[in-house]
Write an enzyme that holds these catalytic residues in place. Structure first.
Site, PDB file in Angstrom:
ATOM      1  N   ASN A  29      -1.123  12.488  23.990  1.00  0.00           N
ATOM      2  CA  ASN A  29      -0.443  12.062  22.771  1.00  0.00           C
ATOM      3  C   ASN A  29       0.680  11.102  23.165  1.00  0.00           C
ATOM      4  OD1 ASN A  29      -2.068  13.825  21.281  1.00  0.00           O
ATOM      5  ND2 ASN A  29      -0.659  15.517  21.597  1.00  0.00           N
TER       6      ASN A  29
ATOM      7  N   GLU B  68       5.154  15.846  21.313  1.00  0.00           N
ATOM      8  CA  GLU B  68       6.322  16.696  21.039  1.00  0.00           C
ATOM      9  C   GLU B  68       7.215  16.843  22.260  1.00  0.00           C
ATOM     10  OE1 GLU B  68       4.762  20.325  19.462  1.00  0.00           O
ATOM     11  OE2 GLU B  68       4.177  19.361  17.563  1.00  0.00           O
ATOM     12  N   VAL B  69       6.602  16.839  23.432  1.00  0.00           N
ATOM     13  CA  VAL B  69       7.384  16.943  24.671  1.00  0.00           C
ATOM     14  C   VAL B  69       7.341  15.573  25.355  1.00  0.00           C
ATOM     15  CG1 VAL B  69       7.581  18.061  26.915  1.00  0.00           C
ATOM     16  CG2 VAL B  69       6.882  19.405  24.926  1.00  0.00           C
TER      17      VAL B  69
ATOM     18  N   HIS C  60       2.118  13.976  29.928  1.00  0.00           N
ATOM     19  CA  HIS C  60       1.206  15.071  30.274  1.00  0.00           C
ATOM     20  C   HIS C  60      -0.174  14.812  29.685  1.00  0.00           C
ATOM     21  CE1 HIS C  60       3.261  16.080  26.494  1.00  0.00           C
ATOM     22  NE2 HIS C  60       2.137  16.694  26.131  1.00  0.00           N
TER      23      HIS C  60
HETATM   24  P1  5GP Z   1       2.424  17.202  23.010  1.00  0.00           P
HETATM   25  O1  5GP Z   1       2.381  17.495  21.536  1.00  0.00           O
HETATM   26  O2  5GP Z   1       3.782  16.699  23.444  1.00  0.00           O
HETATM   27  O3  5GP Z   1       1.306  16.329  23.475  1.00  0.00           O
HETATM   28  O4  5GP Z   1       2.162  18.580  23.725  1.00  0.00           O
HETATM   29  C1  5GP Z   1       3.153  19.448  24.110  1.00  0.00           C
HETATM   30  C2  5GP Z   1       2.491  20.762  24.433  1.00  0.00           C
HETATM   31  O5  5GP Z   1       3.388  21.529  25.179  1.00  0.00           O
HETATM   32  C3  5GP Z   1       2.113  21.582  23.188  1.00  0.00           C
HETATM   33  O6  5GP Z   1       0.712  21.819  23.199  1.00  0.00           O
HETATM   34  C4  5GP Z   1       2.931  22.869  23.345  1.00  0.00           C
HETATM   35  O7  5GP Z   1       2.200  24.018  22.966  1.00  0.00           O
HETATM   36  C5  5GP Z   1       3.268  22.876  24.825  1.00  0.00           C
HETATM   37  N1  5GP Z   1       4.540  23.494  25.149  1.00  0.00           N
HETATM   38  C6  5GP Z   1       5.742  23.268  24.545  1.00  0.00           C
HETATM   39  N2  5GP Z   1       6.715  23.987  25.135  1.00  0.00           N
HETATM   40  C7  5GP Z   1       6.110  24.676  26.146  1.00  0.00           C
HETATM   41  C8  5GP Z   1       6.598  25.622  27.118  1.00  0.00           C
HETATM   42  O8  5GP Z   1       7.777  25.952  27.195  1.00  0.00           O
HETATM   43  N3  5GP Z   1       5.671  26.127  27.994  1.00  0.00           N
HETATM   44  C9  5GP Z   1       4.355  25.768  27.956  1.00  0.00           C
HETATM   45  N4  5GP Z   1       3.534  26.344  28.848  1.00  0.00           N
HETATM   46  N5  5GP Z   1       3.870  24.899  27.049  1.00  0.00           N
HETATM   47  C10 5GP Z   1       4.741  24.365  26.154  1.00  0.00           C
END
Ligand code: 5GP
Ligand code: ZN
Length: 113
Positions: free
Chosen positions: A87, A95-96, A100
Site C-alpha cells: 500500500n 497506515e504504517v 512493507h
Molecule cells: P498498511 O495498511 O500500512 O499497508 O499495513 C499495516 C499493517 O500493519 C496492517 O495490516 C496492521 O494490521 C499491521 N500492524 C499495525 N500495527 C502492528 C503491530 O504493532 N504489530 C503487528 N504485528 N502488525 C501491526
C-alpha cells in the site's frame, strides 16, 4: 525512527511473532490477519513508503523481494502461490509509514502459520 511502530518491532521494543530475519529484512505476523497466512516483510532501514525509495535503496528493495520469497517458502505457501501487496500513501490504504510488503496466502490448503 523513534515513534515508528515497525522500527520499534525490529528493535524488539514491541513484541511480535518474528518468522524470518536477516541483516537487511525482518518478517513477522500481521497483528490483524486478513488471510490464513498474513505476514509483513519489512526492510530494517526506515523508508517511509515506495514514494520515498531512493536510488541508493535499490539493493534493499531487491533484498525485500528475495526475503518475501524465502518467507513464502518458510510459511509453506511458495508452491501453491500467494499475494504480495504494497500500500502506498493514505489513498493507497497505507497506515504504517515504514515500507512493507504484505505476504498473503494459505487459502488453497488452508495453512495457518
Ligand atoms: P498498511 O495498511 O500500512 O499497508 O499495513 C499495516 C499493517 O500493519 C496492517 O495490516 C496492521 O494490521 C499491521 N500492524 C499495525 N500495527 C502492528 C503491530 O504493532 N504489530 C503487528 N504485528 N502488525 C501491526
Ligand atoms: Zn520505521
Amino acid at each position: 525512527m523513534e515513534n515508528c511502530v515497525f522500527c520499534k518491532i525490529l528493535r524488539k521494543e514491541i513484541p511480535s511473532e518474528i518468522i524470518y530475519e536477516n541483516k537487511k529484512v525482518i518478517a513477522f505476523k500481521d497483528l490483524s490477519p486478513k488471510a490464513p497466512v498474513h505476514l509483513l516483510v519489512v526492510p530494517k532501514k526506515h523508508i517511509a513508503s515506495v514514494n520515498d525509495i531512493k536510488e541508493e535503496d535499490k539493493e534493499i528493495v531487491g533484498e525485500l523481494f528475495l526475503a518475501a520469497r524465502n518467507v513464502a517458502k518458510i510459511a509453506g505457501i511458495q508452491d501453491e502461490g500467494y499475494k504480495l501487496a504494497i500500500n502506498v500513501g493514505e489513498g493507497g490504504g497505507q497506515e504504517v509509514f515504514h515500507l512493507h510488503v504484505h505476504l498473503l496466502g494459505g487459502w488453497k490448503n488452508v495453512k495457518k502459520l
